[in-house]
Design a protein around this motif. Structure first.
Motif, PDB file in Angstrom:
ATOM      1  N   LEU A 128       0.846  -1.189   0.000  1.00 27.32           N
ATOM      2  CA  LEU A 128       0.000   0.000   0.000  1.00 27.32           C
ATOM      3  C   LEU A 128       0.877   1.233   0.000  1.00 27.32           C
ATOM      4  N   SER A 129       0.518   2.190  -0.836  1.00 26.37           N
ATOM      5  CA  SER A 129       1.266   3.444  -0.866  1.00 26.37           C
ATOM      6  C   SER A 129       0.338   4.573  -1.300  1.00 26.37           C
ATOM      7  N   LEU A 130       0.846   5.781  -1.175  1.00 25.12           N
ATOM      8  CA  LEU A 130       0.144   6.962  -1.656  1.00 25.12           C
ATOM      9  C   LEU A 130       0.952   7.557  -2.797  1.00 25.12           C
ATOM     10  N   ALA A 131       0.251   7.964  -3.848  1.00 28.92           N
ATOM     11  CA  ALA A 131       0.895   8.623  -4.984  1.00 28.92           C
ATOM     12  C   ALA A 131      -0.065   9.683  -5.511  1.00 28.92           C
ATOM     13  N   ASP A 132       0.397  10.910  -5.550  1.00 26.91           N
ATOM     14  CA  ASP A 132      -0.437  12.010  -6.048  1.00 26.91           C
ATOM     15  C   ASP A 132      -1.812  12.041  -5.382  1.00 26.91           C
ATOM     16  N   LYS A 133      -1.819  11.910  -4.051  1.00 28.34           N
ATOM     17  CA  LYS A 133      -3.050  11.955  -3.267  1.00 28.34           C
ATOM     18  C   LYS A 133      -4.028  10.841  -3.638  1.00 28.34           C
ATOM     19  N   ARG A 134      -3.465   9.733  -4.096  1.00 28.08           N
ATOM     20  CA  ARG A 134      -4.269   8.549  -4.409  1.00 28.08           C
ATOM     21  C   ARG A 134      -3.699   7.355  -3.660  1.00 28.08           C
ATOM     22  N   LEU A 135      -4.563   6.416  -3.371  1.00 28.90           N
ATOM     23  CA  LEU A 135      -4.179   5.194  -2.681  1.00 28.90           C
ATOM     24  C   LEU A 135      -3.840   4.127  -3.715  1.00 28.90           C
ATOM     25  N   VAL A 136      -2.677   3.521  -3.583  1.00 30.04           N
ATOM     26  CA  VAL A 136      -2.215   2.518  -4.546  1.00 30.04           C
ATOM     27  C   VAL A 136      -2.185   1.147  -3.885  1.00 30.04           C
ATOM     28  N   PHE A 137      -2.911   0.210  -4.475  1.00 27.77           N
ATOM     29  CA  PHE A 137      -2.886  -1.198  -4.081  1.00 27.77           C
ATOM     30  C   PHE A 137      -2.047  -1.931  -5.117  1.00 27.77           C
ATOM     31  N   ASP A 138      -0.826  -2.277  -4.779  1.00 26.55           N
ATOM     32  CA  ASP A 138       0.058  -3.039  -5.657  1.00 26.55           C
ATOM     33  C   ASP A 138      -0.044  -4.499  -5.230  1.00 26.55           C
ATOM     34  N   ILE A 139      -0.733  -5.307  -6.027  1.00 23.50           N
ATOM     35  CA  ILE A 139      -1.004  -6.699  -5.674  1.00 23.50           C
ATOM     36  C   ILE A 139      -0.057  -7.602  -6.457  1.00 23.50           C
ATOM     37  N   ARG A 140       0.626  -8.456  -5.717  1.00 22.53           N
ATOM     38  CA  ARG A 140       1.627  -9.353  -6.310  1.00 22.53           C
ATOM     39  C   ARG A 140       1.332 -10.799  -5.911  1.00 22.53           C
ATOM     40  N   ASN A 141       1.918 -11.719  -6.681  1.00 23.13           N
ATOM     41  CA  ASN A 141       1.818 -13.126  -6.297  1.00 23.13           C
ATOM     42  C   ASN A 141       2.932 -13.447  -5.306  1.00 23.13           C
ATOM     43  N   GLU A 142       3.001 -14.697  -4.884  1.00 20.35           N
ATOM     44  CA  GLU A 142       4.016 -15.073  -3.896  1.00 20.35           C
ATOM     45  C   GLU A 142       5.435 -14.997  -4.445  1.00 20.35           C
ATOM     46  N   ALA A 143       5.572 -15.043  -5.773  1.00 20.60           N
ATOM     47  CA  ALA A 143       6.893 -14.903  -6.400  1.00 20.60           C
ATOM     48  C   ALA A 143       7.277 -13.431  -6.556  1.00 20.60           C
ATOM     49  N   ASP A 144       6.448 -12.538  -6.007  1.00 18.50           N
ATOM     50  CA  ASP A 144       6.666 -11.091  -6.019  1.00 18.50           C
ATOM     51  C   ASP A 144       6.531 -10.472  -7.414  1.00 18.50           C
ATOM     52  N   GLU A 145       5.732 -11.099  -8.269  1.00 17.39           N
ATOM     53  CA  GLU A 145       5.454 -10.561  -9.601  1.00 17.39           C
ATOM     54  C   GLU A 145       4.149  -9.764  -9.530  1.00 17.39           C
ATOM     55  N   THR A 146       4.174  -8.550 -10.081  1.00 15.33           N
ATOM     56  CA  THR A 146       2.979  -7.714 -10.056  1.00 15.33           C
ATOM     57  C   THR A 146       1.863  -8.368 -10.854  1.00 15.33           C
ATOM     58  N   LEU A 147       0.697  -8.484 -10.223  1.00 17.78           N
ATOM     59  CA  LEU A 147      -0.482  -9.034 -10.891  1.00 17.78           C
ATOM     60  C   LEU A 147      -1.394  -7.917 -11.373  1.00 17.78           C
TER      61      LEU A 147
ATOM     62  N   ASP B  11     -13.980  -7.501   8.273  1.00 18.34           N
ATOM     63  CA  ASP B  11     -12.782  -7.523   9.122  1.00 18.34           C
ATOM     64  C   ASP B  11     -11.535  -7.137   8.326  1.00 18.34           C
ATOM     65  N   THR B  12     -11.420  -7.646   7.111  1.00 14.86           N
ATOM     66  CA  THR B  12     -10.274  -7.298   6.254  1.00 14.86           C
ATOM     67  C   THR B  12     -10.323  -5.811   5.907  1.00 14.86           C
ATOM     68  N   ALA B  13     -11.501  -5.306   5.570  1.00 15.87           N
ATOM     69  CA  ALA B  13     -11.647  -3.883   5.242  1.00 15.87           C
ATOM     70  C   ALA B  13     -11.283  -3.011   6.445  1.00 15.87           C
ATOM     71  N   ARG B  14     -11.652  -3.440   7.651  1.00 15.44           N
ATOM     72  CA  ARG B  14     -11.320  -2.660   8.852  1.00 15.44           C
ATOM     73  C   ARG B  14      -9.807  -2.553   9.021  1.00 15.44           C
ATOM     74  N   ARG B  15      -9.117  -3.660   8.860  1.00 14.48           N
ATOM     75  CA  ARG B  15      -7.658  -3.646   9.023  1.00 14.48           C
ATOM     76  C   ARG B  15      -6.993  -2.841   7.910  1.00 14.48           C
ATOM     77  N   LEU B  16      -7.502  -2.965   6.695  1.00 14.69           N
ATOM     78  CA  LEU B  16      -6.955  -2.167   5.587  1.00 14.69           C
ATOM     79  C   LEU B  16      -7.216  -0.681   5.818  1.00 14.69           C
ATOM     80  N   PHE B  17      -8.390  -0.335   6.340  1.00 13.69           N
ATOM     81  CA  PHE B  17      -8.676   1.068   6.609  1.00 13.69           C
ATOM     82  C   PHE B  17      -7.712   1.630   7.651  1.00 13.69           C
ATOM     83  N   THR B  18      -7.383   0.839   8.659  1.00 13.46           N
ATOM     84  CA  THR B  18      -6.390   1.275   9.650  1.00 13.46           C
ATOM     85  C   THR B  18      -5.073   1.602   8.957  1.00 13.46           C
ATOM     86  N   LEU B  19      -4.655   0.758   8.036  1.00 13.57           N
ATOM     87  CA  LEU B  19      -3.390   0.980   7.330  1.00 13.57           C
ATOM     88  C   LEU B  19      -3.459   2.209   6.424  1.00 13.57           C
TER      89      LEU B  19
END
Length: 162
Positions: A60-79, A146-154
């Motif tokens: 999770l990161s912020l870029a230009d006042k936007r929230l970025v979800f960078d989702i990868r597989n276990e091999a760390d390849e961007t999906l 529950d997942t959304a709550r934890r993600l919102f905290t982050l």
């Protein structure tokens, strides 16, 4: 009732926050650590089109006042990368920060009843933010409350750091 970790569907196995933003108060950093631990322990995370039972890494990161979800597989390849506007979250994040500040102050000096009342308000605002997140992720990533709550905290931690 079956353990969510045994249910079909995807799940997060690693979560990382953009560390270039910096750190904040010990209270907030503690919330971050607990949210990441709890999120990895138990979550429902189903990016649209992903194979059933897949395991994911999320940055999770912020870029230009936007929230970025960078989702990868276990091999760390961007999906897939999803970028969400923070505009729908601004008000609830502001309210959440205000009540969190009140809560941390109350812990130091208020009565248990006052702390409980503030905490109830804090949880209510947190739930509002979590619902907004679920709505914003609809059609992109399936998550439970529950997942959304934890993600919102982050998301709040990232926002506060910036």
């Amino acid at each position: 009732m079956a353990d969510k970790r045994e249910q079909p569907g995807g799940r997060l196995v690693d979560v990382e926050l953009d560390e270039t933003i910096g750190r904040t108060t010990p209270d907030i950093e503690h919330e971050r650590a607990v949210a990441i631990f709890d999120l990895i322990e138990e979550n429902v995370f189903n990016p649209v089109g992903a194979p059933e039972g897949a395991r994911f890494k999320l940055k999770l990161s912020l870029a230009d006042k936007r929230l970025v979800f960078d989702i990868r597989n276990e091999a760390d390849e961007t999906l897939v990368t999803h970028i969400l506007s923070l505009t729908p979250f601004r008000r609830v994040i502001k309210d959440y920060f205000m009540i969190c500040d009140s809560y941390y102050e109350a812990i130091r000096s208020a009565t248990p009843q006052q702390i409980e009342a503030i905490d109830m308000g804090r949880r209510g605002i947190h739930n509002d933010g979590s619902q907004t997140l679920m709505e914003r992720l609809e059609g992109k990533i399936g998550v439970d409350l529950d997942t959304a709550r934890r993600l919102f905290t982050l998301i709040c931690v990232l926002h506060r750091r910036s």
